[in-house]
Write a protein that holds these residues in place. Structure first.
Motif, short mmCIF file in Angstrom:
data_model
loop_
_atom_site.label_atom_id
_atom_site.label_comp_id
_atom_site.label_asym_id
_atom_site.label_seq_id
_atom_site.Cartn_x
_atom_site.Cartn_y
_atom_site.Cartn_z
N PHE A 117 18.57 41.66 15.83
CA PHE A 117 19.54 41.37 14.78
C PHE A 117 20.69 40.61 15.41
O PHE A 117 21.27 41.05 16.39
N ARG A 118 21.04 39.48 14.81
CA ARG A 118 22.02 38.58 15.43
C ARG A 118 23.27 38.45 14.57
O ARG A 118 23.19 38.22 13.36
N CYS A 119 24.42 38.59 15.22
CA CYS A 119 25.70 38.25 14.59
C CYS A 119 26.05 36.82 14.98
O CYS A 119 25.89 36.45 16.14
N PRO A 120 26.51 36.00 14.05
CA PRO A 120 26.72 34.58 14.33
C PRO A 120 27.68 34.35 15.48
O PRO A 120 28.64 35.09 15.67
N ASP A 121 27.41 33.30 16.27
CA ASP A 121 28.30 32.86 17.33
C ASP A 121 29.17 31.76 16.76
O ASP A 121 28.67 30.71 16.37
N ALA A 122 30.48 32.00 16.73
CA ALA A 122 31.38 31.04 16.12
C ALA A 122 31.62 29.83 17.00
O ALA A 122 32.27 28.88 16.59
N GLY A 123 31.09 29.85 18.23
CA GLY A 123 31.29 28.73 19.13
C GLY A 123 32.42 29.00 20.11
O GLY A 123 33.38 29.69 19.80
N VAL A 124 32.31 28.46 21.32
CA VAL A 124 33.31 28.67 22.36
C VAL A 124 33.59 27.34 23.03
O VAL A 124 32.86 26.38 22.88
N GLY A 125 34.67 27.29 23.77
CA GLY A 125 35.01 26.10 24.51
C GLY A 125 34.09 25.91 25.70
O GLY A 125 33.24 26.73 26.00
N GLU A 126 34.28 24.78 26.39
CA GLU A 126 33.44 24.47 27.52
C GLU A 126 33.67 25.47 28.65
O GLU A 126 34.79 25.88 28.92
N THR A 127 32.62 25.85 29.30
CA THR A 127 32.70 26.74 30.45
C THR A 127 31.44 26.58 31.26
O THR A 127 30.43 26.07 30.78
N ALA A 128 31.49 27.01 32.54
CA ALA A 128 30.30 26.98 33.37
C ALA A 128 29.33 28.07 32.93
O ALA A 128 29.76 29.17 32.61
N VAL A 129 28.05 27.77 32.92
CA VAL A 129 27.04 28.71 32.44
C VAL A 129 26.02 28.96 33.55
O VAL A 129 25.47 28.02 34.12
N LEU A 130 25.77 30.23 33.85
CA LEU A 130 24.73 30.63 34.79
C LEU A 130 23.63 31.36 34.05
O LEU A 130 23.90 32.19 33.18
N ASP A 131 22.39 31.06 34.38
CA ASP A 131 21.24 31.80 33.87
C ASP A 131 20.67 32.67 34.98
O ASP A 131 20.42 32.18 36.09
N LEU A 132 20.46 33.96 34.67
CA LEU A 132 19.85 34.89 35.62
C LEU A 132 18.55 35.38 35.01
O LEU A 132 18.54 36.10 34.02
N ASP A 133 17.43 34.94 35.60
CA ASP A 133 16.10 35.24 35.09
C ASP A 133 15.69 36.64 35.52
O ASP A 133 15.43 36.88 36.70
N LEU A 134 15.60 37.57 34.57
CA LEU A 134 15.24 38.94 34.89
C LEU A 134 13.76 39.09 35.23
O LEU A 134 13.36 40.09 35.82
N ASP A 135 12.94 38.11 34.84
CA ASP A 135 11.50 38.19 35.10
C ASP A 135 11.15 37.78 36.53
O ASP A 135 10.03 38.01 36.97
N ALA A 140 20.79 33.66 40.35
CA ALA A 140 21.19 32.92 39.16
C ALA A 140 21.41 31.45 39.50
O ALA A 140 21.72 31.08 40.63
N VAL A 141 21.21 30.59 38.50
CA VAL A 141 21.36 29.14 38.69
C VAL A 141 22.35 28.59 37.68
O VAL A 141 22.55 29.15 36.59
N LEU A 142 22.99 27.47 38.05
CA LEU A 142 23.89 26.76 37.15
C LEU A 142 23.09 25.95 36.16
O LEU A 142 22.13 25.26 36.52
N VAL A 143 23.47 26.02 34.88
CA VAL A 143 22.81 25.26 33.83
C VAL A 143 23.67 24.06 33.46
O VAL A 143 24.86 24.20 33.14
N GLU A 144 23.08 22.86 33.53
CA GLU A 144 23.77 21.66 33.09
C GLU A 144 23.63 21.57 31.57
O GLU A 144 22.52 21.38 31.04
N GLU A 145 24.74 21.72 30.86
CA GLU A 145 24.70 21.79 29.40
C GLU A 145 24.19 20.49 28.77
O GLU A 145 23.60 20.51 27.69
#
Length: 259
Positions: A117-135, A140-145
């Motif tokens: 069940f998802r509550c809407p994301d109203a959006g956020v400003g620019e920021t650095a994003v890391l993905d951490l793969d639990l599988d 974690a790695v940096l994601v180029e947006e």
């Protein structure tokens, strides 16, 4: 060591500038790291069991506190991302380096019949994003947006500097995982392992998977009692969008689980 830590990318312009340090001069060490969670309480998602009484959920669009309280009572939160601020409280000395953000004590959860069940994301400003793969047992790695590509990261904080990051947990397993997140912090010739608290409660995390594939995603609709319902493939792509009421959503979840 204080609460919540994130990894931040040195080459990403996420700095907020020097932070005033009051008191006796201090030189950079792992102990000069300060971390604070930056929660997005009303843009989030939950794993709900198939028998959660969805018709009883208080309606608010976007989700406000009564809706969030009901979801927390009946489900398990699965945030879009953990946003954190981090700064080096030293006023002299070398850079403080944060790297090797990783999962420790990873345990696969038991499969539970349910849906997202998802509550809407109203959006956020620019920021650095890391993905951490639990599988996978990888940092974690940096994601180029711009194009979604990834690369390794390391973040250097000069004395008095600060920044922020979104740490996103990822899994395509049907069950999900529990565990903890740690990082290496280096300053003044000393490296320490720091365990990261992913929220005000600290400690370990529990991150449910989608439950099964195809899975069901339910989202608040335009009015009370109305929901957007989506069948999702195992990569998160939408197979069958549509609208539904609470009874139809619960019936679809039960059907997917053979109940």
């Amino acid at each position: 060591m204080l609460g919540v830590l994130a990894a931040v990318i040195a080459v990403v312009p996420a700095f907020t500038g020097p932070v005033a340090v009051i008191g006796a001069p201090t030189s950079t060490t792992p102990d000069t790291l300060r971390i604070e969670p930056l929660p997005r309480d009303f843009a989030t998602q939950f794993f709900l069991p198939v028998d959660a009484p969805l018709a009883d959920m208080p309606y608010s669009a976007p989700c406000t506190e009564p809706t969030i309280e009901w979801l927390r009572e009946h489900g398990v939160e699965r945030p879009f991302a953990y946003e954190m601020s981090v700064r080096n409280d030293a006023d002299s000395g070398p850079m403080l380096t944060i790297d090797n953000v990783r999962v420790v004590d990873r345990t696969e959860l038991a499969v539970r019949p349910g849906y997202m069940f998802r509550c809407p994301d109203a959006g956020v400003g620019e920021t650095a994003v890391l993905d951490l793969d639990l599988d996978r047992d990888t940092p974690a790695v940096l994601v180029e947006e711009e194009d979604g590509t990834t690369r390794p990261f390391a973040f250097n904080l000069a004395p008095g500097e600060a920044g922020s990051i979104d740490l996103r947990l990822r899994t395509v397993t049907t069950a999900g995982y529990s565990g903890r997140v740690a990082a290496d912090v280096t300053g003044g010739g000393t490296t320490s392992r720091v365990e990261l608290a992913l929220g005000a409660d600290g400690g370990s995390f529990e991150y449910p998977g989608p439950g099964r594939s195809p899975g069901l995603l339910v989202r608040l609709g335009a009015s009370h009692g109305e929901f957007d319902c989506f069948l999702l493939d195992d990569d998160g792509s939408v197979l069958s969008p549509g609208t539904c009421d609470a009874e139809e959503a619960m019936a679809k979840a039960a059907e997917l689980w053979g109940r």
